[in-house]
Design a protein around this motif. Structure first.
Motif, mmCIF file in Angstrom:
data_model
loop_
_atom_site.group_PDB
_atom_site.id
_atom_site.type_symbol
_atom_site.label_atom_id
_atom_site.label_comp_id
_atom_site.label_asym_id
_atom_site.label_seq_id
_atom_site.Cartn_x
_atom_site.Cartn_y
_atom_site.Cartn_z
ATOM 1 N N TYR A 87 61.129 -37.346 6.003
ATOM 2 C CA TYR A 87 60.552 -36.476 4.985
ATOM 3 C C TYR A 87 59.028 -36.602 4.945
ATOM 4 O O TYR A 87 58.316 -35.624 4.683
ATOM 5 C CB TYR A 87 61.127 -36.799 3.603
ATOM 6 C CG TYR A 87 62.608 -36.561 3.457
ATOM 7 C CD1 TYR A 87 63.311 -35.773 4.374
ATOM 8 C CD2 TYR A 87 63.332 -37.115 2.403
ATOM 9 C CE1 TYR A 87 64.667 -35.555 4.247
ATOM 10 C CE2 TYR A 87 64.694 -36.895 2.259
ATOM 11 C CZ TYR A 87 65.358 -36.119 3.188
ATOM 12 O OH TYR A 87 66.714 -35.901 3.058
ATOM 13 N N TYR A 88 58.538 -37.810 5.186
ATOM 14 C CA TYR A 88 57.084 -38.001 5.199
ATOM 15 C C TYR A 88 56.457 -37.164 6.307
ATOM 16 O O TYR A 88 55.441 -36.489 6.104
ATOM 17 C CB TYR A 88 56.749 -39.480 5.400
ATOM 18 C CG TYR A 88 55.259 -39.752 5.408
ATOM 19 C CD1 TYR A 88 54.505 -39.627 4.240
ATOM 20 C CD2 TYR A 88 54.604 -40.113 6.574
ATOM 21 C CE1 TYR A 88 53.137 -39.856 4.233
ATOM 22 C CE2 TYR A 88 53.236 -40.349 6.576
ATOM 23 C CZ TYR A 88 52.506 -40.223 5.412
ATOM 24 O OH TYR A 88 51.156 -40.439 5.411
ATOM 25 N N LEU A 89 57.067 -37.172 7.480
ATOM 26 C CA LEU A 89 56.559 -36.367 8.591
ATOM 27 C C LEU A 89 56.661 -34.879 8.255
ATOM 28 O O LEU A 89 55.715 -34.109 8.473
ATOM 29 C CB LEU A 89 57.352 -36.664 9.861
ATOM 30 C CG LEU A 89 56.852 -35.984 11.139
ATOM 31 C CD1 LEU A 89 55.566 -36.634 11.631
ATOM 32 C CD2 LEU A 89 57.914 -36.044 12.238
ATOM 33 N N ALA A 90 57.809 -34.489 7.702
ATOM 34 C CA ALA A 90 58.036 -33.081 7.377
ATOM 35 C C ALA A 90 57.076 -32.574 6.304
ATOM 36 O O ALA A 90 56.725 -31.387 6.281
ATOM 37 C CB ALA A 90 59.480 -32.887 6.917
ATOM 38 N N SER A 91 56.621 -33.462 5.434
ATOM 39 C CA SER A 91 55.725 -33.037 4.353
ATOM 40 C C SER A 91 54.405 -32.503 4.887
ATOM 41 O O SER A 91 53.737 -31.709 4.223
ATOM 42 C CB SER A 91 55.468 -34.202 3.387
ATOM 43 O OG SER A 91 54.703 -35.228 4.019
ATOM 44 N N PHE A 92 54.038 -32.902 6.096
ATOM 45 C CA PHE A 92 52.797 -32.401 6.690
ATOM 46 C C PHE A 92 52.922 -30.942 7.130
ATOM 47 O O PHE A 92 51.913 -30.275 7.373
ATOM 48 C CB PHE A 92 52.388 -33.258 7.894
ATOM 49 C CG PHE A 92 51.808 -34.594 7.526
ATOM 50 C CD1 PHE A 92 50.488 -34.714 7.128
ATOM 51 C CD2 PHE A 92 52.588 -35.734 7.570
ATOM 52 C CE1 PHE A 92 49.947 -35.946 6.792
ATOM 53 C CE2 PHE A 92 52.061 -36.978 7.238
ATOM 54 C CZ PHE A 92 50.734 -37.084 6.842
ATOM 55 N N LEU A 93 54.136 -30.464 7.267
ATOM 56 C CA LEU A 93 54.319 -29.094 7.740
ATOM 57 C C LEU A 93 53.929 -28.057 6.695
ATOM 58 O O LEU A 93 53.774 -26.881 7.011
ATOM 59 C CB LEU A 93 55.773 -28.876 8.172
ATOM 60 C CG LEU A 93 56.258 -29.762 9.319
ATOM 61 C CD1 LEU A 93 57.702 -29.438 9.666
ATOM 62 C CD2 LEU A 93 55.378 -29.599 10.548
#
Length: 382
Positions: A87-93
């Motif tokens: 989710y942390y990675l996805a939040s950058f999208l």
């Protein structure tokens, strides 16, 4: 019972060879070549054979999410930690399920002008992160992987979880995305989780992703990299690197500096980059984040890769000499009984080699499994 069923049908779904034993022999032969140039040229065969062999072990011995994470205090399970990492990675999208316009309906609320946004998963495995992130961002995700065995398994799990309409996995090479999606509209974002480490050319790989994205879209990636602490003249460092490559289907391992420059050379505007493995140095002083009853070693991404006799029922015990002998012997019995295909023992041995290398390099700080880079497609791209 499900594991036994998968073992028994394993050989009918291989693409690298008709038999597991033949496939592991060919894989070991590829890695026996002394030249990294040879392995880079044959990366498709190398990666495909590796995931033919390892996927079933990953799914049942790790999870459906083929990546590392750093456990934090209050996280109730390994999977909770995995999802937080995703989710942390996805939040950058920076994406939501719908694009909202300024028109108001009769209830004076904003109306939507398009359907769920489309995200590309570069190197999707069996789709564990894709399924999690699709629910987190409420978007459509298309995953790409070389291995058809993974695609079949992943799409089956998508259907099982009722996500077949929003998550779709395809057989394809992320080095040739422009060919795979030549007639498709651009994606609204993309991510890769510990997958592009298999790429023989990072600049070309990242550029292929860039060409699949709309102007201003984000590409967020977790990379496997050598750190500045790696010394090519240190035999221990070199041995651990070779173990990681052999046990994880890698043609070679790039440095953090190389990957960062490759993102820029591919055309991305790099807006963020850091090694998440170093975050633990700050978290150790925060009692609200890490488990106060655990040692520093237990709070690292590589903690699961360190042999330990403390608990005979966890992953660490399996990496000890005694634990390895027990598990390898059990897999050998499965082979004799015909439950597991011949070659499973060799595959388990190969995977353990990779785990030992990851633990050694992680502990020495010469390797990281979570180098984060976030790039944006220029609004006026060339």
């Amino acid at each position: 019972w499900k594991l036994f069923t998968q073992f028994q049908s394993h050989e009918t779904k291989l693409t690298s060879s008709e038999k597991v034993d033949t496939s592991i022999t060919e894989y070991n032969a590829l890695h026996a070549k002394t030249s990294n140039a040879n392995k880079l040229r044959e990366y498709k065969s190398l990666v495909n054979a590796y995931y033919d062999l390892s996927t079933i072990f990953y799914e049942w011995g790790w999870s459906s999410c083929f990546h590392f994470t750093t456990p934090w205090k209050h996280e109730g399970s390994f999977m909770e930690s995995c999802r937080r990492h995703e989710y942390y990675l996805a939040s950058f999208l920076q994406t939501n399920m719908y694009e909202v316009n300024n028109n108001k309906n009769k209830n004076n609320t904003a109306t939507t002008t398009s359907g769920p946004k489309r995200i590309l998963d570069v190197g999707c495995g069996i789709g564990g992160p894709a399924r999690n992130i699709s629910m987190f961002l409420q978007c459509h995700i298309t995953g790409v992987t070389l291995n058809s065995y993974q695609v079949a398994r992943g799409n089956y799990l998508c259907a099982l979880q009722g996500l077949a309409n929003v998550v779709k996995l395809l057989v394809g090479d992320f080095m040739e995305l422009t060919t795979l999606f030549k007639d498709e509209p651009k994606f609204d974002g993309a991510y890769a989780i510990e997958a592009t480490c298999h790429a023989p050319d990072r600049v070309k790989c990242y550029n292929q992703v860039l060409q699949m994205l709309k102007p201003g879209a984000i590409f967020a990636v977790y990379e496997w990299c050598l750190t500045d602490k790696y010394d090519p003249n240190n035999p221990d460092h070199v041995e651990a690197k070779l173990q990681i490559e052999t046990g994880n289907g890698l043609p070679d391992i790039a440095t953090t500096k190389h990957c960062l420059e490759a993102m820029k050379d591919a055309g991305f505007e790099v807006i963020h980059a850091r090694d998440l493995a170093l975050d633990g140095e700050f978290l150790q002083d925060d009692p609200d984040m890490l488990d106060a009853n655990a040692t520093n070693t237990q709070q690292t991404w590589y903690s699961y890769m360190l042999p330990s006799y403390k608990n005979p029922f966890n992953q660490n015990f399996q990496l000890t000499n005694i634990g390895f002998a027990m598990i390898n012997g059990l897999v050998g019995i499965f082979e004799l009984l015909g439950v597991a295909p011949k070659g499973s023992v060799k595959t388990h041995r190969m995977l353990r080699t990779g785990a030992i290398g990851l633990g050694s390099a992680g502990k020495a700080g010469t390797f990281t499994a979570m180098y984060l880079m976030v790039g944006r497609v220029p609004v006026k791209k060339q």
